[in-house]
Motif scaffolding. Structure first.
Motif, PDB file in Angstrom:
ATOM      1  N   MET A   1       0.799  -1.376   0.070  1.00 44.83           N
ATOM      2  CA  MET A   1       0.119   0.060   0.071  1.00 44.83           C
ATOM      3  C   MET A   1       0.709   1.256  -0.044  1.00 44.83           C
ATOM      4  SD  MET A   1      -3.115  -0.964   2.542  1.00 44.83           S
ATOM      5  CE  MET A   1      -4.126  -2.262   1.985  1.00 44.83           C
ATOM      6  N   PRO A   2       0.509   2.368  -0.518  1.00 44.70           N
ATOM      7  CA  PRO A   2       1.337   3.669  -0.557  1.00 44.70           C
ATOM      8  C   PRO A   2       1.385   4.219   0.804  1.00 44.70           C
ATOM      9  CG  PRO A   2      -1.250   3.927  -1.292  1.00 44.70           C
ATOM     10  CD  PRO A   2      -1.015   2.425  -1.076  1.00 44.70           C
ATOM     11  N   ASP A   3       2.346   5.261   0.702  1.00 40.59           N
ATOM     12  CA  ASP A   3       2.890   6.042   2.027  1.00 40.59           C
ATOM     13  C   ASP A   3       1.866   6.727   2.757  1.00 40.59           C
ATOM     14  OD1 ASP A   3       5.333   5.586   0.852  1.00 40.59           O
ATOM     15  OD2 ASP A   3       5.953   7.636   0.435  1.00 40.59           O
ATOM     16  N   GLY A   4       0.735   7.036   2.212  1.00 46.59           N
ATOM     17  CA  GLY A   4      -0.257   7.657   3.134  1.00 46.59           C
ATOM     18  C   GLY A   4      -1.155   6.681   3.909  1.00 46.59           C
ATOM     19  N   VAL A   5      -0.947   5.455   3.613  1.00 50.20           N
ATOM     20  CA  VAL A   5      -1.762   4.493   4.225  1.00 50.20           C
ATOM     21  C   VAL A   5      -0.872   3.816   5.489  1.00 50.20           C
ATOM     22  CG1 VAL A   5      -2.815   1.944   4.369  1.00 50.20           C
ATOM     23  CG2 VAL A   5      -2.845   3.565   2.408  1.00 50.20           C
ATOM     24  N   THR A   6      -1.133   4.470   6.706  1.00 52.23           N
ATOM     25  CA  THR A   6      -0.532   4.264   7.869  1.00 52.23           C
ATOM     26  C   THR A   6      -1.222   4.533   9.124  1.00 52.23           C
ATOM     27  OG1 THR A   6       1.959   4.882   9.261  1.00 52.23           O
ATOM     28  CG2 THR A   6       0.531   6.691   8.275  1.00 52.23           C
ATOM     29  N   GLY A   7      -0.871   3.711  10.060  1.00 49.14           N
ATOM     30  CA  GLY A   7      -1.534   4.051  11.519  1.00 49.14           C
ATOM     31  C   GLY A   7      -2.907   3.379  11.342  1.00 49.14           C
ATOM     32  N   GLN A   8      -3.125   2.372  10.586  1.00 52.69           N
ATOM     33  CA  GLN A   8      -4.575   1.857  10.418  1.00 52.69           C
ATOM     34  C   GLN A   8      -4.369   0.273  10.772  1.00 52.69           C
ATOM     35  OE1 GLN A   8      -6.703   2.599   6.749  1.00 52.69           O
ATOM     36  NE2 GLN A   8      -5.473   4.026   6.283  1.00 52.69           N
ATOM     37  N   PHE A   9      -5.572  -0.285  11.268  1.00 49.87           N
ATOM     38  CA  PHE A   9      -5.878  -1.813  11.319  1.00 49.87           C
ATOM     39  C   PHE A   9      -6.638  -2.274  10.271  1.00 49.87           C
ATOM     40  CE2 PHE A   9      -8.342  -4.810  14.166  1.00 49.87           C
ATOM     41  CZ  PHE A   9      -7.438  -5.956  13.867  1.00 49.87           C
ATOM     42  N   PHE A  10      -6.142  -3.415   9.631  1.00 50.76           N
ATOM     43  CA  PHE A  10      -6.529  -4.083   8.705  1.00 50.76           C
ATOM     44  C   PHE A  10      -7.104  -5.321   9.196  1.00 50.76           C
ATOM     45  CE2 PHE A  10      -4.359  -0.849   6.427  1.00 50.76           C
ATOM     46  CZ  PHE A  10      -5.292  -0.351   5.357  1.00 50.76           C
ATOM     47  N   ALA A  11      -8.239  -6.004   8.933  1.00 49.83           N
ATOM     48  CA  ALA A  11      -8.867  -7.445   9.354  1.00 49.83           C
ATOM     49  C   ALA A  11      -9.860  -7.490   8.413  1.00 49.83           C
ATOM     50  CB  ALA A  11      -9.250  -7.240  10.647  1.00 49.83           C
ATOM     51  N   SER A  12     -10.420  -8.732   8.819  1.00 52.08           N
ATOM     52  CA  SER A  12     -11.615  -9.037   7.827  1.00 52.08           C
ATOM     53  C   SER A  12     -12.891  -8.089   8.366  1.00 52.08           C
ATOM     54  CB  SER A  12     -12.490 -10.403   8.504  1.00 52.08           C
ATOM     55  OG  SER A  12     -11.179 -11.523   8.440  1.00 52.08           O
ATOM     56  N   PRO A  13     -13.775  -7.918   7.487  1.00 51.85           N
ATOM     57  CA  PRO A  13     -15.003  -7.235   7.540  1.00 51.85           C
ATOM     58  C   PRO A  13     -15.635  -7.399   8.819  1.00 51.85           C
ATOM     59  CG  PRO A  13     -14.803  -7.971   5.214  1.00 51.85           C
ATOM     60  CD  PRO A  13     -13.719  -8.811   5.914  1.00 51.85           C
ATOM     61  N   ALA A  14     -16.181  -6.515   9.217  1.00 47.42           N
ATOM     62  CA  ALA A  14     -17.017  -6.375  10.650  1.00 47.42           C
ATOM     63  C   ALA A  14     -17.783  -7.624  10.807  1.00 47.42           C
ATOM     64  CB  ALA A  14     -17.707  -5.131  10.961  1.00 47.42           C
ATOM     65  N   THR A  15     -17.642  -8.409  11.955  1.00 50.69           N
ATOM     66  CA  THR A  15     -18.402  -9.603  12.368  1.00 50.69           C
ATOM     67  C   THR A  15     -17.752 -10.815  11.352  1.00 50.69           C
ATOM     68  OG1 THR A  15     -20.244  -9.673  10.959  1.00 50.69           O
ATOM     69  CG2 THR A  15     -20.217  -8.295  12.813  1.00 50.69           C
ATOM     70  N   LYS A  16     -17.148 -10.873  10.583  1.00 52.23           N
ATOM     71  CA  LYS A  16     -16.317 -11.870   9.657  1.00 52.23           C
ATOM     72  C   LYS A  16     -14.959 -12.338  10.223  1.00 52.23           C
ATOM     73  CE  LYS A  16     -19.845 -11.298   6.866  1.00 52.23           C
ATOM     74  NZ  LYS A  16     -21.085 -12.288   7.061  1.00 52.23           N
ATOM     75  N   MET A  17     -14.632 -13.574   9.963  1.00 48.92           N
ATOM     76  CA  MET A  17     -13.236 -14.103  10.404  1.00 48.92           C
ATOM     77  C   MET A  17     -12.100 -13.940   9.088  1.00 48.92           C
ATOM     78  SD  MET A  17     -13.544 -14.198  13.370  1.00 48.92           S
ATOM     79  CE  MET A  17     -12.275 -14.959  14.172  1.00 48.92           C
ATOM     80  N   THR A  18     -12.840 -14.027   8.003  1.00 48.26           N
ATOM     81  CA  THR A  18     -12.173 -14.176   6.642  1.00 48.26           C
ATOM     82  C   THR A  18     -12.797 -12.995   5.635  1.00 48.26           C
ATOM     83  OG1 THR A  18     -13.621 -15.682   5.790  1.00 48.26           O
ATOM     84  CG2 THR A  18     -11.610 -16.644   6.942  1.00 48.26           C
TER      85      THR A  18
END
Length: 322
Positions: A269-286
């Motif tokens: 991902m590009p430089d501006g994408v920082t300080g975030q938390f990436f996971a599965s969509p809400a309520t999902k595990m994948t």
């Protein structure tokens, strides 16, 4: 020439599971040098040999790194500095699953917290002080869907409420009590694990405010990946009941390669994408990696307090914002 050929990556917890697979995928993506860190040199050597069987000709460098032992972290950092290769991708993948019993390190830090956050903080601080991260370095720390608050049996400790009730509103004292499981905090495996992973998100958000322009840091959940050795640390009911039930439902879990690929997706991902938390969509595990926006993941006072506490318990002397 492959654009990644001159790049170096370091992966913690690389002796098995998602860390091993991420190391292989980095080599397959053309990274010229991958440091495979494991608790002992013997485990790191075994990982290197197995990785070479999958990606012949790649350069895998074994590194002993015990995140529960600050002396081991110091020694590993010194070895990296001596090697002198700037690190372009730092994947802080190591950790332990929700353990069935309370365990503390020699420094008195609860083991889930140590493996998830304090050891990785000490390592990253060493690398930053030594200017061993490249100007465009990508830092990833492993998160978990368990931190979201929508996964059964997992819940977060309310740090503000604990501070108000037991520490005269002092967030740092409350956070240190959680890290050490000191009174009035009581050990509950699911709660401790979810809170450790929330702290990983807070740490990434705080570090993002301190990194030079061009570097990024994000928390990334590998998703529900039962086919790893992490499950051996889980309470029996999770190992013997919950995981087998999940594996009967394909939408509830995914493979180790799919999990590891999430790290590489966010690295790109590009430089501006920082300080975030990436996971599965809400309520999902994948599913596709999605930026999480739950309110408890953004707590500026908590982030700053956590940073100060970890500096103190890890004996880190790097400057912090005031």
């Amino acid at each position: 020439m492959n654009a990644n050929a001159a790049k170096t990556a370091l992966v913690t917890g690389a002796s098995s599971g998602v860390g091993w697979e991420a190391s292989a995928q980095l080599a397959e993506a053309g990274y010229g040098r991958i440091v495979v860190a494991a608790r002992t040199l013997a485990k790191a050597d075994e990982a290197r040999d197995a990785l070479l069987a999958r990606v012949p000709g790649a350069q895998f460098v074994p590194l002993a790194l015990d995140l529960d032992d600050f002396t081991s972290i110091d020694n590993a950092a010194q070895a990296l500095v001596a090697a002198g290769n700037p690190i372009d991708a730092l994947i802080l993948n190591a950790g332990v699953a929700a353990t069935s019993a309370l365990r503390r390190t020699a420094r008195g830090i609860e083991q889930i917290m140590s493996a998830t956050i304090t050891g990785h903080h000490a390592l990253t601080s060493h690398l930053l002080r030594a200017e061993l991260l490249s100007p465009s370095a990508r830092i990833i720390i492993a998160g978990s869907e368990a931190a979201r608050g929508d996964v059964p049996t997992f819940s977060n400790i309310d740090v503000q409420a604990l501070a108000a009730a037991s520490f005269d509103g002092d967030l740092e004292r409350a956070i240190e009590a959680i890290l050490r499981v000191d009174k009035p905090v009581k050990f509950a495996n699911g709660t401790q694990y979810a809170t450790a992973k929330t702290f990983a998100v807070w740490w990434a958000k705080e570090l993002a405010t301190r990194l030079p322009a061009g570097m990024t840091v994000n928390a990334v959940s590998p998703g529900n990946t039962p086919d790893t050795k992490a499950s051996r640390e889980m309470p029996a009911i999770m190992r013997r009941v919950m995981l087998p039930i999940m594996k009967l439902m394909p939408s509830m879990w995914h493979s180790v390669p799919t999990a590891a690929a999430r790290y590489l997706t966010v690295i790109e991902m590009p430089d501006g994408v920082t300080g975030q938390f990436f996971a599965s969509p809400a309520t999902k595990m994948t599913g596709p990696v999605t930026s999480m926006t739950m309110s408890h993941f953004t707590n500026v006072e908590g982030q700053r307090a956590l940073w100060n506490v970890i500096n103190r318990v890890a004996g880190v002397s790097n400057a912090s914002k005031n």
